[in-house]
Design a protein around this motif. Structure first.
Motif, PDB file in Angstrom:
ATOM      1  N   PHE A  45       0.853  -1.193   0.000  1.00  0.00           N
ATOM      2  CA  PHE A  45       0.000   0.000   0.000  1.00  0.00           C
ATOM      3  C   PHE A  45       0.883   1.235   0.000  1.00  0.00           C
ATOM      4  O   PHE A  45       1.806   1.350   0.810  1.00  0.00           O
ATOM      5  N   MET A  46       0.579   2.175  -0.910  1.00  0.00           N
ATOM      6  CA  MET A  46       1.341   3.414  -1.008  1.00  0.00           C
ATOM      7  C   MET A  46       0.361   4.584  -1.075  1.00  0.00           C
ATOM      8  O   MET A  46      -0.623   4.546  -1.820  1.00  0.00           O
ATOM      9  N   PRO A  47       0.612   5.631  -0.287  1.00  0.00           N
ATOM     10  CA  PRO A  47      -0.291   6.789  -0.299  1.00  0.00           C
ATOM     11  C   PRO A  47      -0.480   7.368  -1.708  1.00  0.00           C
ATOM     12  O   PRO A  47       0.454   7.409  -2.508  1.00  0.00           O
ATOM     13  N   TYR A  48      -1.703   7.785  -1.978  1.00  0.00           N
ATOM     14  CA  TYR A  48      -2.129   8.384  -3.240  1.00  0.00           C
ATOM     15  C   TYR A  48      -2.224   7.365  -4.382  1.00  0.00           C
ATOM     16  O   TYR A  48      -2.733   7.693  -5.450  1.00  0.00           O
ATOM     17  N   ILE A  49      -1.699   6.183  -4.156  1.00  0.00           N
ATOM     18  CA  ILE A  49      -1.783   5.152  -5.199  1.00  0.00           C
ATOM     19  C   ILE A  49      -2.699   4.012  -4.762  1.00  0.00           C
ATOM     20  O   ILE A  49      -3.503   3.499  -5.526  1.00  0.00           O
ATOM     21  N   GLY A  50      -2.595   3.617  -3.502  1.00  0.00           N
ATOM     22  CA  GLY A  50      -3.359   2.494  -2.996  1.00  0.00           C
ATOM     23  C   GLY A  50      -2.552   1.201  -3.094  1.00  0.00           C
ATOM     24  O   GLY A  50      -1.319   1.206  -3.080  1.00  0.00           O
ATOM     25  N   SER A  51      -3.249   0.086  -3.208  1.00  0.00           N
ATOM     26  CA  SER A  51      -2.583  -1.222  -3.278  1.00  0.00           C
ATOM     27  C   SER A  51      -2.058  -1.470  -4.681  1.00  0.00           C
ATOM     28  O   SER A  51      -2.795  -1.316  -5.672  1.00  0.00           O
ATOM     29  N   THR A  52      -0.809  -1.861  -4.745  1.00  0.00           N
ATOM     30  CA  THR A  52      -0.158  -2.136  -6.023  1.00  0.00           C
ATOM     31  C   THR A  52       0.608  -3.450  -5.926  1.00  0.00           C
ATOM     32  O   THR A  52       1.351  -3.684  -4.979  1.00  0.00           O
ATOM     33  N   ARG A  53       0.427  -4.298  -6.923  1.00  0.00           N
ATOM     34  CA  ARG A  53       1.118  -5.595  -6.915  1.00  0.00           C
ATOM     35  C   ARG A  53       2.540  -5.422  -7.447  1.00  0.00           C
ATOM     36  O   ARG A  53       2.741  -4.932  -8.566  1.00  0.00           O
ATOM     37  N   ILE A  54       3.501  -5.866  -6.618  1.00  0.00           N
ATOM     38  CA  ILE A  54       4.905  -5.827  -7.061  1.00  0.00           C
ATOM     39  C   ILE A  54       5.573  -7.196  -6.943  1.00  0.00           C
ATOM     40  O   ILE A  54       6.724  -7.360  -7.356  1.00  0.00           O
ATOM     41  N   SER A  55       4.875  -8.174  -6.372  1.00  0.00           N
ATOM     42  CA  SER A  55       5.447  -9.515  -6.241  1.00  0.00           C
ATOM     43  C   SER A  55       5.703 -10.116  -7.618  1.00  0.00           C
ATOM     44  O   SER A  55       4.904  -9.948  -8.546  1.00  0.00           O
ATOM     45  N   GLY A  56       6.828 -10.803  -7.747  1.00  0.00           N
ATOM     46  CA  GLY A  56       7.207 -11.406  -9.019  1.00  0.00           C
ATOM     47  C   GLY A  56       7.994 -10.481  -9.922  1.00  0.00           C
ATOM     48  O   GLY A  56       8.422 -10.879 -11.001  1.00  0.00           O
ATOM     49  N   MET A  57       8.202  -9.227  -9.488  1.00  0.00           N
ATOM     50  CA  MET A  57       8.961  -8.248 -10.265  1.00  0.00           C
ATOM     51  C   MET A  57      10.368  -8.113  -9.702  1.00  0.00           C
ATOM     52  O   MET A  57      10.615  -8.393  -8.526  1.00  0.00           O
ATOM     53  N   THR A  58      11.250  -7.617 -10.528  1.00  0.00           N
ATOM     54  CA  THR A  58      12.554  -7.213 -10.021  1.00  0.00           C
ATOM     55  C   THR A  58      12.383  -5.879  -9.307  1.00  0.00           C
ATOM     56  O   THR A  58      11.407  -5.141  -9.555  1.00  0.00           O
ATOM     57  N   GLN A  87      13.836  -3.157  -9.858  1.00  0.00           N
ATOM     58  CA  GLN A  87      13.815  -2.096 -10.858  1.00  0.00           C
ATOM     59  C   GLN A  87      12.445  -1.994 -11.531  1.00  0.00           C
ATOM     60  O   GLN A  87      11.903  -0.886 -11.721  1.00  0.00           O
ATOM     61  N   ALA A  88      11.862  -3.153 -11.862  1.00  0.00           N
ATOM     62  CA  ALA A  88      10.541  -3.133 -12.492  1.00  0.00           C
ATOM     63  C   ALA A  88       9.481  -2.617 -11.533  1.00  0.00           C
ATOM     64  O   ALA A  88       8.557  -1.881 -11.938  1.00  0.00           O
ATOM     65  N   ALA A  89       9.586  -2.973 -10.256  1.00  0.00           N
ATOM     66  CA  ALA A  89       8.634  -2.478  -9.263  1.00  0.00           C
ATOM     67  C   ALA A  89       8.760  -0.966  -9.117  1.00  0.00           C
ATOM     68  O   ALA A  89       7.759  -0.238  -8.987  1.00  0.00           O
ATOM     69  N   ARG A  90       9.982  -0.445  -9.114  1.00  0.00           N
ATOM     70  CA  ARG A  90      10.188   0.999  -9.008  1.00  0.00           C
ATOM     71  C   ARG A  90       9.555   1.725 -10.189  1.00  0.00           C
ATOM     72  O   ARG A  90       8.893   2.767 -10.027  1.00  0.00           O
ATOM     73  N   GLU A  91       9.729   1.163 -11.384  1.00  0.00           N
ATOM     74  CA  GLU A  91       9.166   1.794 -12.584  1.00  0.00           C
ATOM     75  C   GLU A  91       7.640   1.796 -12.546  1.00  0.00           C
ATOM     76  O   GLU A  91       7.002   2.780 -12.968  1.00  0.00           O
ATOM     77  N   ARG A  92       7.042   0.724 -12.020  1.00  0.00           N
ATOM     78  CA  ARG A  92       5.584   0.697 -11.921  1.00  0.00           C
ATOM     79  C   ARG A  92       5.092   1.768 -10.949  1.00  0.00           C
ATOM     80  O   ARG A  92       4.134   2.496 -11.251  1.00  0.00           O
ATOM     81  N   LEU A  93       5.704   1.861  -9.786  1.00  0.00           N
ATOM     82  CA  LEU A  93       5.307   2.870  -8.809  1.00  0.00           C
ATOM     83  C   LEU A  93       5.527   4.280  -9.363  1.00  0.00           C
ATOM     84  O   LEU A  93       4.706   5.188  -9.143  1.00  0.00           O
ATOM     85  N   GLU A 131       0.857  10.070 -12.364  1.00  0.00           N
ATOM     86  CA  GLU A 131      -0.486  10.517 -12.712  1.00  0.00           C
ATOM     87  C   GLU A 131      -1.036  11.498 -11.688  1.00  0.00           C
ATOM     88  O   GLU A 131      -1.951  12.272 -11.974  1.00  0.00           O
ATOM     89  N   ILE A 132      -0.482  11.453 -10.473  1.00  0.00           N
ATOM     90  CA  ILE A 132      -0.935  12.335  -9.397  1.00  0.00           C
ATOM     91  C   ILE A 132       0.073  13.449  -9.153  1.00  0.00           C
ATOM     92  O   ILE A 132      -0.285  14.616  -8.994  1.00  0.00           O
ATOM     93  N   VAL A 133       1.345  13.086  -9.106  1.00  0.00           N
ATOM     94  CA  VAL A 133       2.422  14.051  -8.866  1.00  0.00           C
ATOM     95  C   VAL A 133       3.422  13.917 -10.014  1.00  0.00           C
ATOM     96  O   VAL A 133       4.370  13.129  -9.925  1.00  0.00           O
ATOM     97  N   PRO A 134       3.214  14.646 -11.090  1.00  0.00           N
ATOM     98  CA  PRO A 134       4.061  14.468 -12.284  1.00  0.00           C
ATOM     99  C   PRO A 134       5.549  14.672 -12.033  1.00  0.00           C
ATOM    100  O   PRO A 134       6.387  14.068 -12.712  1.00  0.00           O
TER     101      PRO A 134
END
Length: 387
Positions: free
Chosen positions: A140-153, A155-161, A167-170
């Motif tokens: 869970f991350m503020p302003y984003i909510g629940s985000t799945r990062i399991s199974g990612m590297t 680096q890939a998780a950072r890019e998704r977040l 979209e909220i804080v450009p």
């Protein structure tokens, strides 16, 4: 005529004396054999005493001479005294670290915008420490909510977040670090310099890599054994086998436990052997010739090289119908080390844990002992009569 008569008389006396000596010699030899049969102190029986009655209908053990023609049959019999563990061959894995449930991530959000929703003028970054990846693989991350990062590297998780936060804080930028949890680490238990819990740097982490990171195997261990515990199943092999067969250096999974321990297998030696003791297995496979070498050979003056016996007990399951195995639970294997066939067979006969290697006494040893004792007695008697 008197001298002639006297000659015949002396000749008769000489013949009579010779016959008497022969009779005494025969009696003496008989006495020696009888005395030998009476049972002088020995460290082991002769072969015929131990295996006598093996062919009887009510015999309590089975007798098998070890020959090259018998070895293929023996290979089909069950192995006793060992756990019989299997092992897992190596397989390729990702060279990158993968986030799993139970891992902990630290997220830092940077934003230099003066009107940022996340930061202030005094602090241009927001640290989010100790975020645990849930069982369903999300955080869970503020302003984003629940985000799945399991199974990612990471680096890939950072890019998704980063994408979702933009979209909220450009102007925001995301930094992510990961600490391995239970499913991204393995336990190294005992037998090494530094046992403990070790995070997996990637999915190609192997058993030997883990042991190396733990400081290597304790040199005091005898033929170190590797035990891998995974999902309630135990796999096993030896460290020497992993060294010699690289394809067995299996890839670890998160949550695995690796145990390094002593080889607890042993065999016994008794009788006319140089050593009568319990011997640890110094290697994975110990042949009959290896065992004889380990015990220091047999006593050349007492042992019968045609009567080396190996006693073994099989479990009752080995005698079940349809199972290839011996006729009796108790088995005696005989080795003849005076023939080429016997020597080659001994080199290929595998000792199993709990076996008893018995070097029987030579059948002429007792007679020789009696001759020595009687000879000593006669020597003392002659010495006394000459005083």
């Amino acid at each position: 005529m008197l001298p002639k008569t006297t000659w015949y008389s002396n000749q008769s006396i000489g013949i009579g004396t010779g016959m008497a000596k022969i009779a005494r010699l025969i009696s003496f030899l008989g006495f020696c054999f009888v005395l030998a049969a009476c049972g002088l102190p020995r460290s082991a029986g002769v072969e015929r005493e131990i295996v006598g009655g093996a062919g009887d209908a009510d015999a309590q053990f089975a007798l098998y001479p070890v020959t090259r023609s018998f070895l293929p049959t023996l290979e089909e019999w069950p192995v006793v005294g060992e756990a019989g563990l299997s092992w897992i061959t190596a397989s390729p894995g990702s060279r990158q670290q993968i986030i799993s449930p139970g891992d902990t991530v630290t997220i830092t959000v940077w934003d230099s915008n003066e009107n940022s929703l996340l930061t202030s003028d005094e602090q241009r970054f927001v640290p989010l420490d100790g975020i645990r990846v849930a069982a369903n693989g999300t955080i869970f991350m503020p302003y984003i909510g629940s985000t799945r990062i399991s199974g990612m590297t990471p680096q890939a998780a950072r890019e998704r977040l980063q994408t979702e936060l933009e979209e909220i804080v450009p102007s925001a930028q995301v930094q992510l670090a990961m600490d391995a949890g239970r499913y991204n680490s393995v336990d190294l238990v005992g037998g090494v310099t530094a046992p403990g819990n070790y995070p997996m740097p990637d999915l190609s982490y192997t058993v030997l890599s883990l042991i190396s990171e733990g400081g290597g195997v304790n040199p005091a261990l005898n033929n170190p054994q590797i035990r891998l515990m995974r999902h309630g199943q135990i796999y096993g092999t030896s460290i020497s086998r992993l060294y010699s067969e690289p394809h067995l250096d299996t890839r670890l999974h998160g949550g695995d436990r690796v145990i390094v321990e002593n080889d607890d297998r042993y065999f016994l030696s008794l009788g006319a052997a140089s050593s009568q003791a319990q011997h640890a297995f110094p290697q994975d496979i110990v042949s009959a010739l290896d065992a004889i070498s380990i015990i220091g050979g047999v006593n050349s003056s007492r042992a019968d090289p045609e009567g080396i016996l190996i006693l073994r007990e099989y479990p009752n399951e080995a005698l079940r119908p349809g199972m290839r195995g011996p006729r009796q639970e108790q088995v005696v294997f005989t080795l003849d080390l005076t023939t080429a066939d016997g020597l080659f067979s001994a080199r290929n006969f595998r000792i199993q844990s709990g076996d008893l290697v018995l070097a029987t006494e030579s059948p002429v040893n007792s007679v020789q002992t009696v001759f020595s004792l009687v000879g000593s007695v006669f020597g003392l008697a002659n010495t006394a009569s000459n005083l």
